[in-house]
Write an enzyme that holds these catalytic residues in place. Structure first.
Site, PDB file in Angstrom:
ATOM      1  N   ASP A 268      47.023  -1.628 -32.849  1.00 41.80           N
ATOM      2  CA  ASP A 268      45.651  -2.124 -33.039  1.00 41.80           C
ATOM      3  C   ASP A 268      44.959  -2.515 -31.742  1.00 41.80           C
ATOM      4  O   ASP A 268      43.748  -2.712 -31.734  1.00 41.80           O
ATOM      5  CB  ASP A 268      45.652  -3.340 -33.973  1.00 41.80           C
ATOM      6  CG  ASP A 268      46.048  -2.985 -35.392  1.00 41.80           C
ATOM      7  OD1 ASP A 268      45.863  -1.815 -35.775  1.00 41.80           O
ATOM      8  OD2 ASP A 268      46.553  -3.862 -36.117  1.00 41.80           O
ATOM      9  N   SER A 632      43.932  18.278 -11.850  1.00 35.49           N
ATOM     10  CA  SER A 632      44.737  17.947 -10.676  1.00 35.49           C
ATOM     11  C   SER A 632      44.662  16.469 -10.301  1.00 35.49           C
ATOM     12  O   SER A 632      45.529  15.972  -9.590  1.00 35.49           O
ATOM     13  CB  SER A 632      44.297  18.793  -9.477  1.00 35.49           C
ATOM     14  OG  SER A 632      44.426  20.165  -9.755  1.00 35.49           O
TER      15      SER A 632
END
Length: 882
Positions: A268, A632
């Site tokens: 949660d 990347s």
């Protein structure tokens, strides 16, 4: 080369043989084909294995060169100094760590003996969460690394109370293959006995008899509160046990105090003091998978779907889901809707259909309420929509599916980092150290006083009970508030009909495609329209800008883009310098007054070229901002790039399947090549998330001796019950040690012990639907970029036109440490290695020692500095944000 032949190496070659091979290589390398060079070099290596091996290191220990790490500044340990990495020296543009940074033998011995004579117990309590197993694994292995004994406590606090076989000593191998498993392998249970003093007395007895004085609790606020209560009563409990004759005076003296460290495991994300709890990201993955699947059927039948997600007291899952899927409406307990929400909701849904949408998505947290505290259920919403609008409406309650499944890469790394920090906190603890919780702030692991966090969490519930919803929202923290503000803008604010006096902003993608680019474009376009701007989209990057491939985007133009991978606008690596005249002409033609560039390293270098071009072309004197988007993760100025999380999860999923196949065949090692150019982010983080034995990257130079050490490490591993190996290699980590070369070396050296396989993942890392993290990150980055752009355009308005020529009018928007910041591209030049297209400093390099420790390498780990707890301040009215 002198220092390369120290006798402390795991593997040594006589200098004459090595010098001969090197001289021959230097004379002929330029003339020979690369494959031929590899073959000759490989044969030299195979022959050299017959030569002298030094006895100073045992097989399986890695050589010093592969394990050098810079000593961090005086904070707490490597996790505390992600932001402060010293610049390495370079040899031929290759970073090499200074020899004086190597830990002394005494320091290393202290690190290895820090836990000797100590015992740590780890348990998981409360609701299960994906990623708990990664945390358990890290606690066990790092504890053993420091010399401590580590115990599993099965079935949470109930196992602590019952004792016996519920408390078992863990071994290195007992946590193998845990990373990819959901739930908690050691079990969890609700325990009524521990809530009573008698139960805690029995738990204390079970710990004392095993000499355990360090307890790591992985659970929610209730579990952590119970742990703090246990610690505060510890002295009295020992006294009672002594009086009853159950423990001796010597045992009481040895167990005079109990250290407690908590890790928050909860899907949660309802614990204050941390940006993310273990399991939240994985739960979002499950939700988004279902939302994406439902979207296709909803479009087919023009339906409205009401999705109920978990969150009795916290609306984080519902809120982030709504941002990640572009939901029409979200109901969360912290921010009840206005009294006339029924009218507003129906109007919103009908407007969406009028604009051409074939579906509506409404997200409901299970604890959603109105301003009077009355529950708002998914059935109530369904009945309202059917009655008022007559739409075909369905309800889907996701339930416990959100807790299940494989943990995401984010949760595995988070659990691993928190587990390491927890062990360090326990072993550094004193009788005066308060119980702490390991939290995540930005990209940093920090320690906070446990009960301060618990108190703020309780204050949120209290504020909601008292209907002080604004206060509850503030107590949730800046991240939650930012999510809410962006959601309100995108879902509840109508774009103005008139654009009189508006500005014109263009949006484009540059570089290679990355998942999340479309979400960033959607957010940028819609926030721009809400602000009254005219928004243009540019196809095919700077090349399209030069050719005039530009069109105006309306609200519906970017509808449904959030969950789509790749680049809908098209993206190319072309840089602008060669086309300045055409670009300048089109900026004038389309009256472009600001530019949002979403892309990778080319977007950054393109921004630098635009700054240079301003000297020749006044038309380029417009504000621009770069949003990093590349798998990347190599854009200077940002710790994270949009798209990297999706690529990381793709690699992680592939590695899971490969490991599973290896477990079936036994004694097999896989070599996996990842993308990233010269940046080793994907290889390192995927290695940490997938439990790799090694990850070869450009930033950490390695030699043939390191490869040999890794082979011998795997040889020793095959003698245990874990008969598989996983090695990751960044695509440009070394020009000569290619994937084929490493595969051939491993195959030859492993003959009769293990066989090898290789896999080049390729462009599959760039594809696929973006993860919740990338969707949410991209959405917030787009919104923030457009807000900055509007302000900068107004600031640059001079004499009836836009003229921006200051350094701060061309920026990169990135996450640094704990905040999103704008940094001028010109100021980032000194921080950039342009030859290898990477930043000179990269925070994630500090995590590589963790990867090696968890893979059972003998490395240097600095544990000499004691941690200092940070503190959280509750944000009340009139108080400054923390």
């Amino acid at each position: 080369m002198k220092g390369a032949f120290k006798t402390s190496r795991n593997f040594s070659v006589p200098f004459s043989v090595w010098a001969f091979s090197l001289s021959r290589t230097r004379n002929t390398e330029a003339a020979m084909h690369k494959d031929e060079f590899h073959l000759k070099f490989f044969m030299c290596v195979i022959q050299s294995r017959q030569l002298v091996r030094t006895p100073q290191r045992t097989a399986g220990e890695a050589s010093t060169s592969s394990m050098l790490i810079p000593k961090p500044p005086p904070k707490t340990d490597i996790l505390k100094s992600l932001d402060a990495m010293d610049d390495p020296d370079t040899v031929g543009s290759i970073p090499v760590f200074k020899t004086e940074w190597i830990m002394t033998h005494e320091e290393h011995h202290a690190a290895k003996t820090l836990g000797i004579g100590k015992a740590i117990a780890v348990l998981t309590s409360g609701g299960d969460a994906q990623g708990m197993n990664a945390a358990v694994r890290a606690v066990v292995r790092v504890g053993i690394f420091t010399g401590a004994r580590v115990f599993f406590v099965h079935e949470g606090y109930q196992g602590l109370v019952d004792g016996g076989d519920h408390i078992k000593e863990a071994t290195w191998e007992s946590v193998s293959m845990m990373l990819q498993l959901g739930g908690t392998v050691i079990g969890s249970a609700r325990c009524k006995d521990f809530r009573e003093r008698e139960g805690r007395l029995r738990a204390a007895y079970n710990l004392v008899k095993r000499g355990i004085t360090n307890l790591c609790v992985i659970g929610g606020d209730g579990s952590l509160t119970g742990a703090d209560t246990f610690r505060s009563e510890w002295s009295d409990l020992l006294s009672d046990l002594q009086k009853a004759g159950k423990i001796t005076d010597e045992e009481a003296t040895k167990s005079s105090y109990l250290n407690i460290v908590g890790l928050v495991g909860s899907i949660d994300n309802d614990f204050c003091g941390t940006d993310m709890t273990i399991g939240t990201d994985s739960a979002l993955h499950r939700i988004i998978e279902i939302v994406d699947a439902i979207t296709t059927t909803a479009q087919s039948h023009q339906r409205t779907f009401v999705l109920e997600v978990m969150g009795r007291h916290c609306g984080y899952l519902a809120l982030v889901t709504s941002l990640s899927c572009g939901a029409d409406w979200v109901f969360i307990p912290e921010c009840p809707p206005d009294d006339d929400w029924e009218e507003h909701l129906c109007r919103r849904l009908s407007e969406t259909r009028t604009r051409g949408s074939r579906l509506n998505i409404i997200i409901v947290a299970e604890g959603a309420i109105d301003k009077n505290g009355k529950p708002i259920t998914s059935e109530d919403i369904k009945n309202l929509v059917v009655k008022r609008l007559g739409y075909d409406t369905r309800v889907t309650v996701l339930g416990h599916v959100q807790r299940g499944g494989t943990p995401s890469a984010f949760d595995r790394i988070l659990g691993s980092r928190m587990g390491v920090e927890a062990v360090m906190a326990l072993l550094e603890g004193t009788p005066d150290t308060p119980a702490c919780v390991v939290s995540l702030s930005g990209n940093q692991a920090v320690r906070l006083p446990l009960m301060e966090c618990v108190q703020v969490t309780k204050d949120v519930t209290k504020a909601m009970d008292e209907k002080k919803f604004d206060e509850a929202l503030k107590l949730r923290g800046r991240s939650f508030m930012n999510n809410w503000e962006v959601y309100k803008l995108l879902a509840h604010v109508r774009p103005p009909v008139s654009k009189s006096g508006s500005h014109t902003v263009a949006v484009m993608n540059v570089g290679a495609p990355a998942a999340g680019m479309n979400a960033a474009v959607r957010s940028t376009v819609r926030i721009g329209l809400i602000q009254g701007n005219r928004v243009l989209v540019v196809h095919d990057g700077f090349e399209g800008l030069a050719k005039g491939q530009i069109e105006e985007a309306g609200w519906s133009y970017v509808g449904g883009w959030t969950g789509q991978g790749g680049s809908k606008l098209g993206t190319k690596r072309t840089l602008p310098k060669k086309s300045f005249e055409q670009i300048s002409a089109n900026i004038t033609k389309f009256n472009i007054q600001g530019l949002v560039i979403i892309g990778g390293f080319e977007a950054y270098t393109g921004g630098l070229e635009l700054m240079e071009g301003r000297k020749q072309f006044d038309e380029l004197c417009i504000p621009f901002v770069v949003i990093p988007a590349t798998v990347s993760n190599n854009v200077p100025g940002s710790d994270f790039s949009v798209g990297a999380d999706t690529a990381l999860n793709t690699i992680c999923t592939t590695c899971d399947r490969i490991k599973q196949s290896a477990a079936g065949t036994k004694r097999r090692v896989f070599i996996i090549e990842t993308m990233g150019g010269y940046c080793g982010y994907l290889a390192t983080m995927a290695g940490l998330a997938a439990g790799a034995d090694a990850a070869y990257i450009f930033e950490e130079p390695f030699t043939i001796r390191d490869l040999q050490a890794n082979v011998e490490h795997l040889v020793q591993k095959m003698k245990t019950t874990v008969k598989r190996g996983l090695v990751l290699r960044n695509e440009k980590c070394n020009e000569n040690y290619t994937t084929d070369f490493i595969f051939n070396l491993y195959s030859e050296e492993g003959k009769g012990i293990f066989d090898s396989r290789k896999n080049v993942l390729g462009h599959m890392q760039q594809g696929g639907s973006p993860t919740p993290f990338d969707r949410n990150f991209a959405t917030k980055m787009g919104a923030k970029a457009m807000n900055w752009m509007s302000g900068k355009i107004k600031e640059s308005y001079r004499n009836g036109r836009i003229f921006a020529n200051t350094p701060d009018s061309g920026c990169v928007l990135g996450m640094r440490k704990r905040a999103l910041v704008f940094q001028p591209v010109t100021e980032l030049k000194d921080q950039t290695d342009f030859e290898h297209r990477i930043p000179k400093e990269q925070w994630w390099l500090k995590l590589r020692p963790i990867l090696k420790i968890l893979a059972k390498y003998e490395i240097d780990l600095d544990t000499s500095d004691h941690a200092h707890l940070e503190h959280i301040t509750r944000k009340r009215s009139g108080e400054a944000a923390v």
